[in-house]
Design a protein around this motif. Structure first.
Motif, PDB file in Angstrom:
ATOM      1  N   GLU A  68       8.614  15.824  29.869  1.00 51.06           N
ATOM      2  CA  GLU A  68       8.023  17.144  30.110  1.00 51.06           C
ATOM      3  C   GLU A  68       8.134  17.995  28.848  1.00 51.06           C
ATOM      4  OE1 GLU A  68       8.394  20.983  33.146  1.00 51.06           O
ATOM      5  OE2 GLU A  68       9.773  19.269  33.325  1.00 51.06           O
ATOM      6  N   ILE A  69       7.050  18.706  28.541  1.00 57.32           N
ATOM      7  CA  ILE A  69       7.057  19.618  27.397  1.00 57.32           C
ATOM      8  C   ILE A  69       7.948  20.813  27.721  1.00 57.32           C
ATOM      9  CG2 ILE A  69       5.657  21.190  26.002  1.00 57.32           C
ATOM     10  CD1 ILE A  69       3.337  19.242  26.314  1.00 57.32           C
ATOM     11  N   ILE A  70       8.972  21.022  26.888  1.00 48.65           N
ATOM     12  CA  ILE A  70       9.890  22.155  27.069  1.00 48.65           C
ATOM     13  C   ILE A  70       9.458  23.336  26.218  1.00 48.65           C
ATOM     14  CG2 ILE A  70      12.288  22.926  26.861  1.00 48.65           C
ATOM     15  CD1 ILE A  70      11.763  20.823  29.035  1.00 48.65           C
ATOM     16  N   ALA A  71       9.049  23.050  24.989  1.00 50.14           N
ATOM     17  CA  ALA A  71       8.648  24.121  24.072  1.00 50.14           C
ATOM     18  C   ALA A  71       7.767  23.535  22.982  1.00 50.14           C
ATOM     19  CB  ALA A  71       9.876  24.791  23.458  1.00 50.14           C
ATOM     20  N   ALA A  72       7.035  24.436  22.313  1.00 48.65           N
ATOM     21  CA  ALA A  72       6.208  24.040  21.170  1.00 48.65           C
ATOM     22  C   ALA A  72       6.340  25.115  20.100  1.00 48.65           C
ATOM     23  CB  ALA A  72       4.752  23.874  21.593  1.00 48.65           C
ATOM     24  N   ARG A  73       6.495  24.669  18.833  1.00 49.41           N
ATOM     25  CA  ARG A  73       6.697  25.613  17.733  1.00 49.41           C
ATOM     26  C   ARG A  73       5.833  25.206  16.549  1.00 49.41           C
ATOM     27  NH1 ARG A  73      11.688  24.822  20.068  1.00 49.41           N
ATOM     28  NH2 ARG A  73      11.943  22.905  18.839  1.00 49.41           N
ATOM     29  N   PRO A  74       4.992  26.124  16.028  1.00 44.89           N
ATOM     30  CA  PRO A  74       4.204  25.802  14.826  1.00 44.89           C
ATOM     31  C   PRO A  74       5.113  25.799  13.600  1.00 44.89           C
ATOM     32  CG  PRO A  74       3.838  28.087  15.472  1.00 44.89           C
ATOM     33  CD  PRO A  74       4.701  27.482  16.545  1.00 44.89           C
ATOM     34  N   GLN A  75       4.851  24.879  12.662  1.00 44.76           N
ATOM     35  CA  GLN A  75       5.682  24.825  11.464  1.00 44.76           C
ATOM     36  C   GLN A  75       5.355  25.946  10.491  1.00 44.76           C
ATOM     37  OE1 GLN A  75       5.746  20.948   9.616  1.00 44.76           O
ATOM     38  NE2 GLN A  75       6.654  19.941  11.426  1.00 44.76           N
ATOM     39  N   GLN A  76       4.210  26.600  10.648  1.00 43.41           N
ATOM     40  CA  GLN A  76       3.911  27.802   9.886  1.00 43.41           C
ATOM     41  C   GLN A  76       3.166  28.774  10.801  1.00 43.41           C
ATOM     42  OE1 GLN A  76       2.567  24.738   9.142  1.00 43.41           O
ATOM     43  NE2 GLN A  76       0.467  24.944   8.348  1.00 43.41           N
ATOM     44  N   LEU A  77       3.383  30.047  10.578  1.00 44.94           N
ATOM     45  CA  LEU A  77       2.795  31.064  11.439  1.00 44.94           C
ATOM     46  C   LEU A  77       1.443  31.522  10.931  1.00 44.94           C
ATOM     47  CD1 LEU A  77       5.945  33.229  12.282  1.00 44.94           C
ATOM     48  CD2 LEU A  77       4.851  31.446  13.662  1.00 44.94           C
ATOM     49  N   GLU A  78       1.126  31.192   9.679  1.00 47.71           N
ATOM     50  CA  GLU A  78      -0.192  31.517   9.133  1.00 47.71           C
ATOM     51  C   GLU A  78      -0.875  30.236   8.671  1.00 47.71           C
ATOM     52  OE1 GLU A  78       0.178  36.117   7.517  1.00 47.71           O
ATOM     53  OE2 GLU A  78      -0.015  34.461   6.081  1.00 47.71           O
ATOM     54  N   VAL A  79      -2.179  30.149   8.944  1.00 51.55           N
ATOM     55  CA  VAL A  79      -2.930  28.960   8.587  1.00 51.55           C
ATOM     56  C   VAL A  79      -4.363  29.368   8.282  1.00 51.55           C
ATOM     57  CG1 VAL A  79      -3.542  28.451  10.983  1.00 51.55           C
ATOM     58  CG2 VAL A  79      -3.502  26.602   9.289  1.00 51.55           C
ATOM     59  N   ARG A  80      -5.016  28.668   7.385  1.00 52.13           N
ATOM     60  CA  ARG A  80      -6.395  28.973   7.051  1.00 52.13           C
ATOM     61  C   ARG A  80      -7.349  28.166   7.939  1.00 52.13           C
ATOM     62  NH1 ARG A  80      -6.957  31.767   2.395  1.00 52.13           N
ATOM     63  NH2 ARG A  80      -5.118  31.914   1.039  1.00 52.13           N
ATOM     64  N   LEU A  90       0.731  21.810  11.704  1.00 51.65           N
ATOM     65  CA  LEU A  90       1.711  20.911  12.302  1.00 51.65           C
ATOM     66  C   LEU A  90       2.475  21.652  13.390  1.00 51.65           C
ATOM     67  CD1 LEU A  90       3.121  19.079   9.142  1.00 51.65           C
ATOM     68  CD2 LEU A  90       1.273  18.368  10.676  1.00 51.65           C
ATOM     69  N   ILE A  91       2.617  21.014  14.542  1.00 50.97           N
ATOM     70  CA  ILE A  91       3.273  21.636  15.690  1.00 50.97           C
ATOM     71  C   ILE A  91       4.385  20.712  16.163  1.00 50.97           C
ATOM     72  CG2 ILE A  91       2.964  22.532  18.038  1.00 50.97           C
ATOM     73  CD1 ILE A  91      -0.025  22.855  17.364  1.00 50.97           C
ATOM     74  N   ASP A  92       5.614  21.236  16.249  1.00 53.55           N
ATOM     75  CA  ASP A  92       6.747  20.477  16.774  1.00 53.55           C
ATOM     76  C   ASP A  92       6.818  20.702  18.286  1.00 53.55           C
ATOM     77  OD1 ASP A  92       7.500  19.561  14.249  1.00 53.55           O
ATOM     78  OD2 ASP A  92       8.665  21.382  13.868  1.00 53.55           O
ATOM     79  N   VAL A  93       6.712  19.601  19.036  1.00 47.54           N
ATOM     80  CA  VAL A  93       6.718  19.674  20.499  1.00 47.54           C
ATOM     81  C   VAL A  93       8.036  19.107  21.002  1.00 47.54           C
ATOM     82  CG1 VAL A  93       5.530  19.033  22.619  1.00 47.54           C
ATOM     83  CG2 VAL A  93       4.217  19.377  20.512  1.00 47.54           C
ATOM     84  N   GLU A  94       8.818  19.945  21.692  1.00 44.89           N
ATOM     85  CA  GLU A  94      10.096  19.513  22.256  1.00 44.89           C
ATOM     86  C   GLU A  94       9.862  18.967  23.657  1.00 44.89           C
ATOM     87  OE1 GLU A  94      14.631  21.217  23.073  1.00 44.89           O
ATOM     88  OE2 GLU A  94      13.022  22.556  22.374  1.00 44.89           O
ATOM     89  N   LEU A  95      10.386  17.756  23.908  1.00 42.96           N
ATOM     90  CA  LEU A  95      10.137  17.049  25.165  1.00 42.96           C
ATOM     91  C   LEU A  95      11.449  16.661  25.828  1.00 42.96           C
ATOM     92  CD1 LEU A  95       7.546  14.879  23.390  1.00 42.96           C
ATOM     93  CD2 LEU A  95       6.888  16.126  25.425  1.00 42.96           C
ATOM     94  N   GLN A  96      11.431  16.675  27.164  1.00 44.03           N
ATOM     95  CA  GLN A  96      12.585  16.233  27.944  1.00 44.03           C
ATOM     96  C   GLN A  96      12.206  14.977  28.718  1.00 44.03           C
ATOM     97  OE1 GLN A  96      16.076  17.456  28.534  1.00 44.03           O
ATOM     98  NE2 GLN A  96      15.813  15.289  29.080  1.00 44.03           N
ATOM     99  N   PRO A  97      12.598  13.787  28.216  1.00 45.56           N
ATOM    100  CA  PRO A  97      12.321  12.557  28.964  1.00 45.56           C
ATOM    101  C   PRO A  97      13.163  12.480  30.231  1.00 45.56           C
ATOM    102  CG  PRO A  97      12.805  12.112  26.643  1.00 45.56           C
ATOM    103  CD  PRO A  97      13.225  13.521  26.920  1.00 45.56           C
ATOM    104  N   TYR A  98      12.759  11.604  31.109  1.00 49.87           N
ATOM    105  CA  TYR A  98      13.480  11.405  32.373  1.00 49.87           C
ATOM    106  C   TYR A  98      14.842  10.780  32.092  1.00 49.87           C
ATOM    107  CZ  TYR A  98      14.475   9.659  37.093  1.00 49.87           C
ATOM    108  OH  TYR A  98      15.056   9.381  38.312  1.00 49.87           O
ATOM    109  N   ARG A  99      15.906  11.508  32.459  1.00 47.62           N
ATOM    110  CA  ARG A  99      17.291  11.033  32.340  1.00 47.62           C
ATOM    111  C   ARG A  99      17.615  10.528  30.940  1.00 47.62           C
ATOM    112  NH1 ARG A  99      18.340   7.798  38.100  1.00 47.62           N
ATOM    113  NH2 ARG A  99      18.131   9.631  39.450  1.00 47.62           N
ATOM    114  N   ALA A 100      17.152  11.255  29.939  1.00 42.59           N
ATOM    115  CA  ALA A 100      17.440  10.883  28.552  1.00 42.59           C
ATOM    116  C   ALA A 100      17.550  12.152  27.716  1.00 42.59           C
ATOM    117  CB  ALA A 100      16.351   9.970  28.005  1.00 42.59           C
TER     118      ALA A 100
END
Length: 542
Positions: free
Chosen positions: A389-401, A407-417
């Motif tokens: 399940e996606i817990i959070a998403a964070r862009p590696q830069q706040l400004e882009v052309r 690039l986006i870092d997506v934090e995930l929570q796997p089942y029982r891991a």
């Protein structure tokens, strides 16, 4: 003459010559491939010229006692009086005295040979019982749920075998009519009524499925026995090699041609149970029938999965398939799809749904007849839930052309891991205006974002829908080939789409159309199913 048929043309007896009390003989097979006689006495003639006649008879003799009366599978057995062919055993009544049955006059059956135009019927006789060979108990139960809306049912008795017979067909010989052949068989037994000099054949004396112009397998058959039953006795036997094509299926019986083979659709299904290290497959050929194809595809896939998995319950499945065909103009058509599924119960019934949807689209589309010539499917089953399940998403830069890669870092929570982070890419559209840009990051199996989207749309009010744009078969095929996968991480611009466009999509295809997203939508495929969603905001600069 014909190597598989002993031609036996005989004089015919019209209905007007038939009188109560007349005696004759019938011919059928109750063991192996040996034609044997039974006694017949005419009780009377029912019906009219306009609606058609039936002849009520009483059967007797050692063969009838051995078979438990007139049995299912004896349909088509020819009846002769004074050496003249009267007609074919057609039907009786369940729970009635099994010695009595009705005959279909041979004159009505001969009319099948003169059918010049398609006159299909959607009526399917509920008395038709199919034999299913190679089906598991679960597969047979599932098959019957698919056949029930068509008025059909299947029994696990009998099926296919490698028997051989050197005897030529003759009136009274057992034959089979099949829908599926190969590692899995699905068909019914019947009896030959009449043979023509040109290889024409009449049988059954009643409809098989009353499909009108038809394209079924005509098979040799080997009878094991006839089983007495309180409801209705029935023959049990095996279906052998295909010797021709059933071309007509109407109320008076079936007509076939010995020699020419029917148009078939090859289908191959491979299944791996990764938890047990077990593999299995099924190679079959399906009749080319637009109405029946989706149900046959579904049943073959599910049965192969249940045979290998040998369990029910939950788990994760990886499924890929392809369907190849040609358009009426000879253009190549291909549907190719892969996906992952998870369920804590009933996972086996989920697997084939997209394949059924695709085969339904090609077989029953309103645009043109598609010549399907290949269906392949591959299934890998696991017992563990491969989901995150996606817990959070964070862009590696706040400004882009505009036009640049974000690039986006997506934090995930796997089942029982333990939690993990995956980096995905999103290319900003070149025409994206400067300013704030909201992005939605979601899993391919998550519908929560769409439900929220629809809620917001309803709150803002929906204008009158525009007339939907005309779509082609290619558009529908592209929808399937490009549809989101449950194991995708999807990034799309999160601004609410044009309300009028959303209203049009709702009218056309409901939630499914909204899944298309914006033209900017981009997907990254993971090795596990992804659920949940998150929103981020970046600033687009020039």
């Amino acid at each position: 003459m014909l190597p598989v048929a002993a031609l036996a043309n005989v004089p015919l007896m019209p209905v007007e010559d038939i009188r109560p009390g007349m005696h004759g003989i019938g011919k059928t097979v109750v063991s192996g491939d040996t034609v044997e006689p039974f006694d017949v006495e005419v009780i009377g003639v029912t019906g009219s010229e306009a609606m058609g006649y039936n002849v009520l008879v009483r059967t007797s003799g050692s063969l009838i006692e051995q078979s438990g009366g007139v049995a299912q599978g004896m349909s088509g057995s020819p009846v002769y009086i004074d050496g003249r062919l009267v007609g074919a055993v057609a039907f009786g009544k369940e729970f009635n005295d099994p010695h009595y049955c009705f005959l279909t006059p041979i004159g009505r059956m001969l009319d099948l040979l003169n059918e010049s135009s398609p006159r299909p019927s959607e009526f399917l006789p509920k008395s038709t019982v199919l034999m299913a060979g190679g089906f598991t108990p679960a597969g047979l139960e599932y098959l019957n749920t698919k056949l029930a809306p068509m008025g059909l049912s299947a029994s696990g008795a009998g099926g296919g075998s490698d028997f051989t017979s050197t005897k030529p067909l003759e009136p009274g010989s057992a034959i089979g009519v099949s829908l599926i052949r190969g590692d899995i068989r699905l068909g019914a037994l019947g009896t030959v009524t009449w043979l023509g000099d040109d290889g024409s054949l009449l049988a059954f004396g009643h409809p098989f499925m009353q499909r009108g112009d038809s394209n079924y397998f005509l098979d040799r058959a080997w009878i094991l026995t006839s089983l007495p039953n309180l409801q209705s006795a029935y023959k049990v036997g095996n279906l052998g090699s295909t010797i021709g094509t059933v071309t007509q299926d109407r109320s008076a019986g079936i007509a076939a041609k010995i020699g020419p083979q029917p148009k078939v659709i090859p289908m191959y299904v491979a299944v791996t149970d990764s938890a047990r290290g077990v593999n299995g497959s099924a190679r079959t050929e399906l009749i080319d029938d637009d109405v029946l194809l989706p149900a046959m595809v579904d049943a073959v896939t599910f049965n192969t999965v249940t045979r290998v998995a040998d369990r029910d319950g939950g788990g994760t499945a990886r499924f890929d398939f392809r369907i190849d065909g040609r358009s009426a103009g000879g253009e190549q058509i291909k549907i190719e799809r892969e996906n992952m599924y998870y369920a804590d119960a009933g996972i086996l019934k989920m697997i084939s749904q997209e394949l059924v949807q695709a085969s339904t689209l090609l077989a029953q589309n309103k645009f043109e007849k598609i010549d399907i010539y290949n269906i392949e499917a591959n299934v890998v089953l696991g017992s563990e839930p491969e989901v995150a399940e996606i817990i959070a998403a964070r862009p590696q830069q706040l400004e882009v052309r505009a036009g640049e890669e974000l690039l986006i870092d997506v934090e995930l929570q796997p089942y029982r891991a333990q939690k993990l982070t995956k980096t995905v890419k999103f290319t900003v559209p070149r025409q994206q205006p400067a300013g704030k840009m909201a992005l939605n990051v979601r899993g391919g199996s998550s519908l929560a974002w769409m439900q929220e989207l629809m809620k917001r749309q309803q709150e803002e009010g929906i204008p009158a829908a525009k007339k939907p744009e005309r779509r082609t078969l290619k558009d529908f095929i592209a929808d399937i080939n490009n549809a989101d996968q449950n194991n995708d991480i999807i990034v799309d611009i999160a601004a609410l789409p044009d309300p009028e466009l959303m209203a049009e999509q709702q009218q056309d295809a409901g939630f499914g159309a909204a899944l298309t997203g914006t033209p900017a939508k981009q997907k990254t495929t993971m090795n596990f199913i992804v659920d949940g969603s998150a929103d981020i905001m970046v600033n687009v600069v020039r």
